[in-house]
Design a protein around this motif. Structure first.
Motif, PDB file in Angstrom:
ATOM      1  N   ILE B  67       4.960 -44.022  36.471  1.00  0.00           N
ATOM      2  CA  ILE B  67       6.368 -43.966  36.899  1.00  0.00           C
ATOM      3  C   ILE B  67       7.276 -43.906  35.676  1.00  0.00           C
ATOM      4  O   ILE B  67       8.242 -43.138  35.640  1.00  0.00           O
ATOM      5  N   ASP B  68       6.934 -44.683  34.655  1.00  0.00           N
ATOM      6  CA  ASP B  68       7.715 -44.676  33.415  1.00  0.00           C
ATOM      7  C   ASP B  68       7.764 -43.269  32.811  1.00  0.00           C
ATOM      8  O   ASP B  68       8.777 -42.842  32.262  1.00  0.00           O
ATOM      9  N   HIS B  69       6.659 -42.536  32.963  1.00  0.00           N
ATOM     10  CA  HIS B  69       6.588 -41.171  32.448  1.00  0.00           C
ATOM     11  C   HIS B  69       7.464 -40.205  33.263  1.00  0.00           C
ATOM     12  O   HIS B  69       7.943 -39.203  32.736  1.00  0.00           O
ATOM     13  N   MET B  70       7.680 -40.540  34.537  1.00  0.00           N
ATOM     14  CA  MET B  70       8.389 -39.624  35.441  1.00  0.00           C
ATOM     15  C   MET B  70       9.909 -39.748  35.367  1.00  0.00           C
ATOM     16  O   MET B  70      10.630 -38.885  35.850  1.00  0.00           O
ATOM     17  N   ILE B  71      10.412 -40.847  34.801  1.00  0.00           N
ATOM     18  CA  ILE B  71      11.870 -41.085  34.804  1.00  0.00           C
ATOM     19  C   ILE B  71      12.379 -41.319  33.384  1.00  0.00           C
ATOM     20  O   ILE B  71      11.620 -41.764  32.515  1.00  0.00           O
ATOM     21  N   PRO B  72      13.649 -41.030  33.124  1.00  0.00           N
ATOM     22  CA  PRO B  72      14.197 -41.235  31.778  1.00  0.00           C
ATOM     23  C   PRO B  72      14.522 -42.695  31.473  1.00  0.00           C
ATOM     24  O   PRO B  72      14.882 -43.029  30.349  1.00  0.00           O
ATOM     25  N   ALA B  84      14.989 -50.897  39.951  1.00  0.00           N
ATOM     26  CA  ALA B  84      15.824 -50.117  39.040  1.00  0.00           C
ATOM     27  C   ALA B  84      16.265 -48.827  39.706  1.00  0.00           C
ATOM     28  O   ALA B  84      15.515 -48.219  40.474  1.00  0.00           O
ATOM     29  N   TYR B  85      17.496 -48.446  39.418  1.00  0.00           N
ATOM     30  CA  TYR B  85      18.005 -47.137  39.832  1.00  0.00           C
ATOM     31  C   TYR B  85      17.661 -46.146  38.749  1.00  0.00           C
ATOM     32  O   TYR B  85      17.732 -46.472  37.555  1.00  0.00           O
ATOM     33  N   SER B  86      17.234 -44.947  39.113  1.00  0.00           N
ATOM     34  CA  SER B  86      16.971 -43.930  38.111  1.00  0.00           C
ATOM     35  C   SER B  86      17.065 -42.543  38.729  1.00  0.00           C
ATOM     36  O   SER B  86      17.480 -42.401  39.889  1.00  0.00           O
ATOM     37  N   VAL B  87      16.718 -41.549  37.949  1.00  0.00           N
ATOM     38  CA  VAL B  87      16.712 -40.173  38.437  1.00  0.00           C
ATOM     39  C   VAL B  87      15.379 -39.526  38.075  1.00  0.00           C
ATOM     40  O   VAL B  87      14.671 -39.980  37.173  1.00  0.00           O
ATOM     41  N   LEU B  88      15.064 -38.463  38.799  1.00  0.00           N
ATOM     42  CA  LEU B  88      13.971 -37.593  38.396  1.00  0.00           C
ATOM     43  C   LEU B  88      14.620 -36.356  37.787  1.00  0.00           C
ATOM     44  O   LEU B  88      15.508 -35.765  38.407  1.00  0.00           O
ATOM     45  N   ASP B 272       7.796 -40.559  25.276  1.00  0.00           N
ATOM     46  CA  ASP B 272       7.900 -39.296  25.997  1.00  0.00           C
ATOM     47  C   ASP B 272       8.016 -39.523  27.510  1.00  0.00           C
ATOM     48  O   ASP B 272       7.469 -40.485  28.043  1.00  0.00           O
ATOM     49  N   PHE B 273       8.745 -38.648  28.154  1.00  0.00           N
ATOM     50  CA  PHE B 273       8.848 -38.664  29.623  1.00  0.00           C
ATOM     51  C   PHE B 273       9.242 -37.266  30.079  1.00  0.00           C
ATOM     52  O   PHE B 273       9.693 -36.440  29.269  1.00  0.00           O
ATOM     53  N   VAL B 274       9.086 -37.008  31.354  1.00  0.00           N
ATOM     54  CA  VAL B 274       9.379 -35.679  31.891  1.00  0.00           C
ATOM     55  C   VAL B 274      10.868 -35.355  31.708  1.00  0.00           C
ATOM     56  O   VAL B 274      11.725 -36.141  32.117  1.00  0.00           O
ATOM     57  N   GLY B 275      11.155 -34.234  31.087  1.00  0.00           N
ATOM     58  CA  GLY B 275      12.541 -33.807  30.888  1.00  0.00           C
ATOM     59  C   GLY B 275      13.137 -34.248  29.564  1.00  0.00           C
ATOM     60  O   GLY B 275      14.273 -33.899  29.250  1.00  0.00           O
ATOM     61  N   ARG B 276      12.370 -35.004  28.773  1.00  0.00           N
ATOM     62  CA  ARG B 276      12.932 -35.588  27.544  1.00  0.00           C
ATOM     63  C   ARG B 276      13.418 -34.529  26.561  1.00  0.00           C
ATOM     64  O   ARG B 276      14.507 -34.646  25.982  1.00  0.00           O
ATOM     65  N   LYS B 277      12.595 -33.474  26.383  1.00  0.00           N
ATOM     66  CA  LYS B 277      12.942 -32.446  25.398  1.00  0.00           C
ATOM     67  C   LYS B 277      14.302 -31.809  25.746  1.00  0.00           C
ATOM     68  O   LYS B 277      15.184 -31.685  24.894  1.00  0.00           O
ATOM     69  N   ALA B 278      14.447 -31.444  27.006  1.00  0.00           N
ATOM     70  CA  ALA B 278      15.708 -30.816  27.434  1.00  0.00           C
ATOM     71  C   ALA B 278      16.876 -31.797  27.314  1.00  0.00           C
ATOM     72  O   ALA B 278      17.977 -31.416  26.901  1.00  0.00           O
ATOM     73  N   LEU B 279      16.632 -33.051  27.633  1.00  0.00           N
ATOM     74  CA  LEU B 279      17.696 -34.049  27.537  1.00  0.00           C
ATOM     75  C   LEU B 279      18.135 -34.244  26.086  1.00  0.00           C
ATOM     76  O   LEU B 279      19.330 -34.392  25.801  1.00  0.00           O
ATOM     77  N   MET B 280      17.168 -34.222  25.168  1.00  0.00           N
ATOM     78  CA  MET B 280      17.477 -34.337  23.735  1.00  0.00           C
ATOM     79  C   MET B 280      18.455 -33.254  23.310  1.00  0.00           C
ATOM     80  O   MET B 280      19.424 -33.507  22.589  1.00  0.00           O
ATOM     81  N   GLU B 281      18.188 -32.029  23.774  1.00  0.00           N
ATOM     82  CA  GLU B 281      19.047 -30.897  23.387  1.00  0.00           C
ATOM     83  C   GLU B 281      20.439 -30.998  23.993  1.00  0.00           C
ATOM     84  O   GLU B 281      21.417 -30.551  23.404  1.00  0.00           O
TER      85      GLU B 281
END
Lengths: 137, 376
Positions: B67-72, B84-88, B272-281
């Motif tokens: 789950i930690d890998h799936m959310i920011p 916790a509230y989060s997003v995918l 690392d987590f899903v979407g991290r690279k795009a979020l960094m940019e």
């Protein structure tokens, strides 16, 4: 008369878009929305009114009523000049829900084509059958 | 005829409410009226059936790391019994859904997702599950979900159980017997008010007796307290007054967490987590931001209305409604970065007419008088 829980008044003319018209004289009609429309909308919270002196046209949009969830267009039953619009609705739009055929009236119009256009409207009996039909859907 | 799905309390809704289709479900829009229900939640309490929302259970040795890998959001701060509230986010950092993560232990979680996204989210989780020792089950049908929200919610819940619920802090949960029904109660909600979400496990939608028992007991025993059943209409106006996002309107695949004002959910330093690279940019490069808009007079803003400054287009309304509490139009929307400051004068174009409005940081209500932070 009461039609499936909705009040329909005798002596008024009705549009299929659920507006009523009271012909006070050949030069003066009052219009509003029906009890059926009000109950469908629920919670009327805002009404957009036309300017006095502006032209409204038969079955064309002249304003809107809004519930919390949705906006509904208002169609003018007749063509003519707006003599008055119910300014009380700006402060207390809930009058439309409380008294759709009375204090909740919306506009007063001087019609220019009353005879021809009123033929396209329904009498109380015709409108009652329209509502009964909608109830069966 | 109708192929709409039914929630656990459907028989009650069918007999007592104006139904409307929402995300494939036949759900109550209102019972007595949106305004009444809205005000019951702001002043007493309201009971919602939110069983249309998706519930996934994720279990196994790697459940936490999966789950930690799936959310920011960093799950490290979420203890056993926490939420916790989060997003995918997708690989382009677009928001796929906003979710709640409930932790029982490091190998046992429930995730609550939006009804409209159940299939999409389930597939997305499954697609990333490879290599993790974890299993995932869609429990939407087998767990009922209610929400009791409002300033009197805590006292009501307390009177239904012997457990001390006062120490269930915001964003924590506990298993209790609620009027004799085994339930998980969580100090969370979607109205801005204090309150609880009530999970009734082992309660299949085809045999909803336990959930119905809790539902009817709260409504009958606390009617004199002003408690009302509430539909999705009030749920929408309540969350809008509180400034909470509705997926599909305020956030979707074309918005990222930074512009959605959800940067607080993104913990870049967690690994690392899903979407991290795009979020960094994207970080620190947002050109627009989600804001609240309070109408000065007149028209009610709606989804899609243009936001203008001196008649120039600067953004768009994503959610708008009449506020039953404030008795005027309020909205959320996205505007160009330089118009996001609180107090900025804007106009909203509503059905061809421009109306004056002001940028307002939600909540729209006075937090000293309403909402969970209110001064008793």
């Amino acid at each position: 008369m009461n039609v499936d829980g909705y009040e329909v008044l005798e002596g008024l003319l009705y549009s299929r878009e659920h507006e009523w018209t009271r012909v006070v004289s050949p030069k003066r009609v009052i219009a509003g929305i029906t009890d059926y429309a009000v109950k469908l909308l629920h919670d009327v919270v805002y009404v957009t009114l036309p300017e006095v002196g502006s032209e409204v046209r038969h079955m064309q949009v002249f304003g809107s009523v809004e519930s919390i969830k949705a906006v509904s267009d208002l169609y003018s039953p007749l063509t003519g000049k707006v003599l008055a619009s119910n300014r009380a609705l700006e402060k207390t739009p809930e009058l439309v829900g409380q008294s759709p055929y009375g204090d909740g009236w919306i506009i007063e119009v001087e019609p220019t084509n009353l005879d021809a256009e009123s033929k396209a409207l329904l009498n109380a009996e015709g409108y009652a059958s329209l509502i009964r039909g909608l109830g069966k859907k | 005829m109708s192929s709409l799905k039914h929630s656990h309390l459907y028989s009650y809704h069918a007999a007592n409410s104006r139904l409307a289709s929402f995300a494939g479900y036949d759900m109550p829009l209102w019972y007595k009226g949106i305004s009444n229900e809205h005000m019951a939640v702001r002043t007493a309490a309201g009971l919602f059936d939110v069983s249309h929302m998706g519930r996934f259970s994720i279990k196994g040795r790697d459940a936490n790391s999966f789950i930690d890998h799936m959310i920011p959001t960093n799950l490290v701060k979420v203890a056993d019994g926490g939420a916790a509230y989060s997003v995918l986010c997708d690989d382009n950092a677009g928001i796929m859904d906003d979710i709640l993560v409930y932790r029982f232990s490091s190998d046992d979680f429930i995730i609550v997702v939006n009804a409209a996204n159940i299939d999409k989210d389930y597939g997305w989780f499954k697609q990333h599950l490879d290599g993790y020792q974890a299993t995932m089950i869609d429990e939407t049908q087998s767990i009922a979900l209610l929400a009791l929200q409002g300033p009197k919610a805590k006292a009501i819940i307390q009177s239904l159980t012997a457990e001390d619920v006062g120490n269930i802090k915001r964003f924590t949960h506990r298993r209790v017997a609620l009027s004799g029904v085994d339930a998980l109660i969580s100090r969370t909600g979607y109205t801005g008010e204090d309150g609880f979400e009530i999970f009734v496990p082992d309660c299949h939608v085809s045999r909803p007796l336990q959930a119905e028992k809790v539902w009817s007991q709260i409504l009958s025993d606390f009617a004199t307290w002003g408690v009302l059943p509430c539909g999705l209409g009030a749920r929408d106006t309540l969350r809008l007054e509180a400034g909470l996002c509705l997926y599909g309107q305020d956030i979707d695949g074309s918005t990222n967490p930074f512009e959605a004002n959800l940067a607080w959910l993104v913990h870049m330093d967690k690994g690392d987590f899903v979407g991290r690279k795009a979020l960094m940019e994207l970080k620190d490069h947002e050109t627009r931001k989600r804001i609240g808009i309070s109408m000065e007079v007149g028209g009610i803003p709606r989804h899609g209305c243009e936001v203008l400054v001196k008649s120039e287009y600067v953004g768009r309304v994503t959610s708008g409604s009449f506020s039953p509490l404030l008795r005027k139009g309020i909205a959320m929307g996205y505007v160009a970065e330089r118009y996001t400051g609180e107090g900025t004068a804007v106009e909203v174009s509503i059905r061809g007419k421009e109306w004056p409005a002001t940028v307002k940081n939600p909540p729209f209500y006075d937090p000293k008088l309403y909402g969970w932070k209110r001064v008793a």
